[in-house]
Design an enzyme around this catalytic site. Structure first.
Site, short mmCIF file in Angstrom:
data_model
loop_
_atom_site.label_atom_id
_atom_site.label_comp_id
_atom_site.label_asym_id
_atom_site.label_seq_id
_atom_site.Cartn_x
_atom_site.Cartn_y
_atom_site.Cartn_z
N SER A 61 43.88 114.07 55.80
CA SER A 61 45.19 114.79 55.58
C SER A 61 46.36 114.29 56.60
O SER A 61 46.01 114.06 57.86
CB SER A 61 44.98 116.44 56.14
OG SER A 61 43.86 116.89 55.62
N HIS B 106 43.92 115.42 49.40
CA HIS B 106 43.20 114.43 49.52
C HIS B 106 43.11 113.66 47.88
O HIS B 106 42.57 114.38 47.20
CB HIS B 106 41.63 114.83 49.89
CG HIS B 106 41.72 114.78 51.45
ND1 HIS B 106 40.98 114.04 52.10
CD2 HIS B 106 42.16 115.67 52.09
CE1 HIS B 106 40.87 114.23 53.39
NE2 HIS B 106 41.85 115.61 53.52
N HIS C 147 34.21 116.53 53.29
CA HIS C 147 33.94 117.13 54.34
C HIS C 147 32.66 118.09 54.33
O HIS C 147 32.22 118.47 53.33
CB HIS C 147 35.08 118.33 54.55
CG HIS C 147 36.42 117.64 54.39
ND1 HIS C 147 37.11 117.20 53.44
CD2 HIS C 147 37.42 117.20 55.69
CE1 HIS C 147 38.21 116.59 53.94
NE2 HIS C 147 38.44 116.56 55.05
N TYR D 249 32.61 120.98 55.48
CA TYR D 249 32.79 122.24 55.06
C TYR D 249 33.13 122.45 53.47
O TYR D 249 33.20 123.67 52.99
CB TYR D 249 34.13 122.74 55.80
CG TYR D 249 35.80 122.23 55.22
CD1 TYR D 249 36.21 122.38 54.03
CD2 TYR D 249 36.45 121.42 56.20
CE1 TYR D 249 37.31 121.68 53.69
CE2 TYR D 249 37.33 120.61 55.85
CZ TYR D 249 37.98 120.93 54.62
OH TYR D 249 39.16 120.29 54.34
N GLU D 250 33.13 121.23 52.87
CA GLU D 250 33.06 121.52 51.43
C GLU D 250 31.70 121.79 50.86
O GLU D 250 31.52 121.89 49.57
CB GLU D 250 33.62 120.28 50.76
CG GLU D 250 35.14 119.83 51.10
CD GLU D 250 35.38 118.62 50.38
OE1 GLU D 250 36.09 118.53 49.22
OE2 GLU D 250 35.58 117.73 51.31
N ALA E 286 44.04 114.96 60.52
CA ALA E 286 44.93 115.92 60.90
C ALA E 286 44.06 116.86 62.01
O ALA E 286 42.98 117.03 61.71
CB ALA E 286 45.63 116.59 59.85
N MET F 260 37.95 118.94 61.59
CA MET F 260 36.81 119.32 61.09
C MET F 260 36.31 117.90 60.14
O MET F 260 35.57 118.07 59.09
CB MET F 260 37.30 120.23 59.82
CG MET F 260 37.72 121.69 60.35
SD MET F 260 38.61 122.75 59.05
CE MET F 260 39.56 123.72 59.90
N SER F 261 36.56 116.93 60.71
CA SER F 261 35.99 115.57 60.15
C SER F 261 35.65 114.49 61.12
O SER F 261 35.66 114.77 62.10
CB SER F 261 37.03 115.00 59.02
OG SER F 261 38.25 114.50 59.76
N ASN G 210 49.43 120.87 64.54
CA ASN G 210 49.80 122.37 64.94
C ASN G 210 49.19 122.18 66.54
O ASN G 210 48.25 121.36 66.89
CB ASN G 210 48.89 123.28 64.41
CG ASN G 210 47.44 123.02 64.14
OD1 ASN G 210 47.01 122.10 63.31
ND2 ASN G 210 46.56 123.74 64.90
N HIS H 84 46.76 125.32 56.13
CA HIS H 84 46.77 123.84 55.55
C HIS H 84 48.05 123.35 54.90
O HIS H 84 48.29 122.29 55.02
CB HIS H 84 45.73 123.77 54.43
CG HIS H 84 45.27 122.38 54.09
ND1 HIS H 84 44.63 121.56 55.21
CD2 HIS H 84 45.16 121.57 53.22
CE1 HIS H 84 44.32 120.58 54.72
NE2 HIS H 84 44.67 120.60 53.58
N1 HPA Z 1 41.66 123.19 64.20
C1 HPA Z 1 40.61 122.76 63.51
N2 HPA Z 1 41.08 121.68 62.33
C2 HPA Z 1 42.35 121.25 62.35
C3 HPA Z 1 43.54 122.03 62.97
C4 HPA Z 1 43.01 123.17 64.01
O1 HPA Z 1 43.88 123.58 64.90
N3 HPA Z 1 44.44 121.46 62.79
C5 HPA Z 1 44.36 120.48 61.49
N4 HPA Z 1 42.92 120.45 61.56
#
Ligand code: HPA
Length: 284
Positions: free
Chosen positions: A29, A60, A82, A84-85, A112, A213-214, A237, A249
């Site tokens: 991302s 993606h 991922h 999480y997918e 990201a 998360m990756s 963020n 997202h």
């Molecule tokens: N936490 C987890 N994954 C992320 C975040 C976050 O704050 N920002 C972008 N991916």
């Protein structure tokens, strides 16, 4: 779990490739714009490659590109899989096994991430020097396949995944391009939820600078396969444990679009420096 042999996928890709790629890029991302900079000679949807999954993550693209960037032959994954997918670690790291068979020696893994270090600002880039892995290890079977010393007992893990010289080089490139970058520790969570304020506070306490998360399964697999991994995070963020806020997202993708120019400069600068080291391939 996939039962397809990575050799099947590498032969399939090789049947299209004219030049052997030396550097792999996984675009997460916020980094997808780099795909547009590549002089593409082969463009394959993930769905066409044996053993590859489909990516459902927003932003993606799900394509594998072969081409040249800064005259370095590259293999680019525009998108990734991922945990999480719902994919297993083995499915997530399958493309890295394929890259190894294709002769990739360096892998730049991008993502990201949320900024946990209080000094980080949205748009900053973190060059990962270490990680905290909450995603679990790569399977013993995988380790056994590639490392004769690994067994089904707890897996050996090297304590230094990331090459210090490359990390320092990236920082120098960022500084000379006036890109806000710092070296830091990435904490990998399963997601898909972003964190609570208490979780962000805890992550800071245990030494994380960014959270995402990756990336770490891919980096660990790469290291096992003797590919040198680098992980780059764009801060989309920042955690403020003392204030209520929500992360979504769309915001993450928006920041990525705004920081694309910096991401591109950094990757181009790094590829140029690799070429200088003489690993850019015969045609570079
Ligand atoms: N936490 C987890 N994954 C992320 C975040 C976050 O704050 N920002 C972008 N991916």
């Amino acid at each position: 779990m996939t039962s397809i042999d990575p050799a099947e996928a590498s032969s399939y890709i090789q049947s299209y490739a004219q030049v052997q790629p030396s550097v792999g890029l996984v675009l997460g991302s916020g980094w997808g714009g780099i795909a547009k900079q590549v002089r593409v000679s082969v463009d394959l949807p993930f769905s066409s490659i044996p053993g590859f999954q489909t990516t459902h993550a927003q932003g993606h693209e799900g394509r594998l590109l072969l081409g040249q960037l800064e005259n370095v032959p590259v293999l680019v994954m525009a998108g990734r899989f991922h945990r999480y997918e719902g994919y297993t670690t083995q499915q997530v790291t399958f493309p890295i096994e394929v890259m190894s068979l294709l002769g990739i020696t360096e892998l730049i893994i991008t993502n990201a991430a949320g900024g946990v270090h209080p000094k980080l600002k949205v748009g900053d880039i973190v060059i990962v020097k270490d990680h905290i892995n909450w995603l679990g290890g790569i399977q013993p079977a995988f380790q056994k396949k590639f490392s004769p010393v690994a067994s089904s007992t707890p897996a050996r893990q090297t304590t230094d995944l990331y090459d210090d010289a490359s990390v320092d080089r990236l920082l120098a490139i960022a500084n000379s391009n006036h890109i806000n970058a710092r070296i830091g520790t990435y904490l990998a969570t399963l997601g898909p939820s972003y964190e609570t304020r208490s979780e962000y506070r805890m992550m800071r306490k245990i030494g994380a600078d960014v959270v995402g998360m990756s990336s770490i399964p891919e980096a660990m697999a790469a290291k096992h396969l003797r590919i040198s991994p680098l992980v780059l995070s764009i801060v989309t963020n920042v955690a403020n444990p003392d204030q209520k806020s929500t992360v979504n997202h769309d915001e993450v993708l928006e920041v990525g679009r705004n920081t694309e120019a910096n991401a591109e400069k950094l990757i181009r600068g790094f590829l140029k420096s690799i070429k200088g080291k003489g690993t850019g391939g015969a045609n570079s």
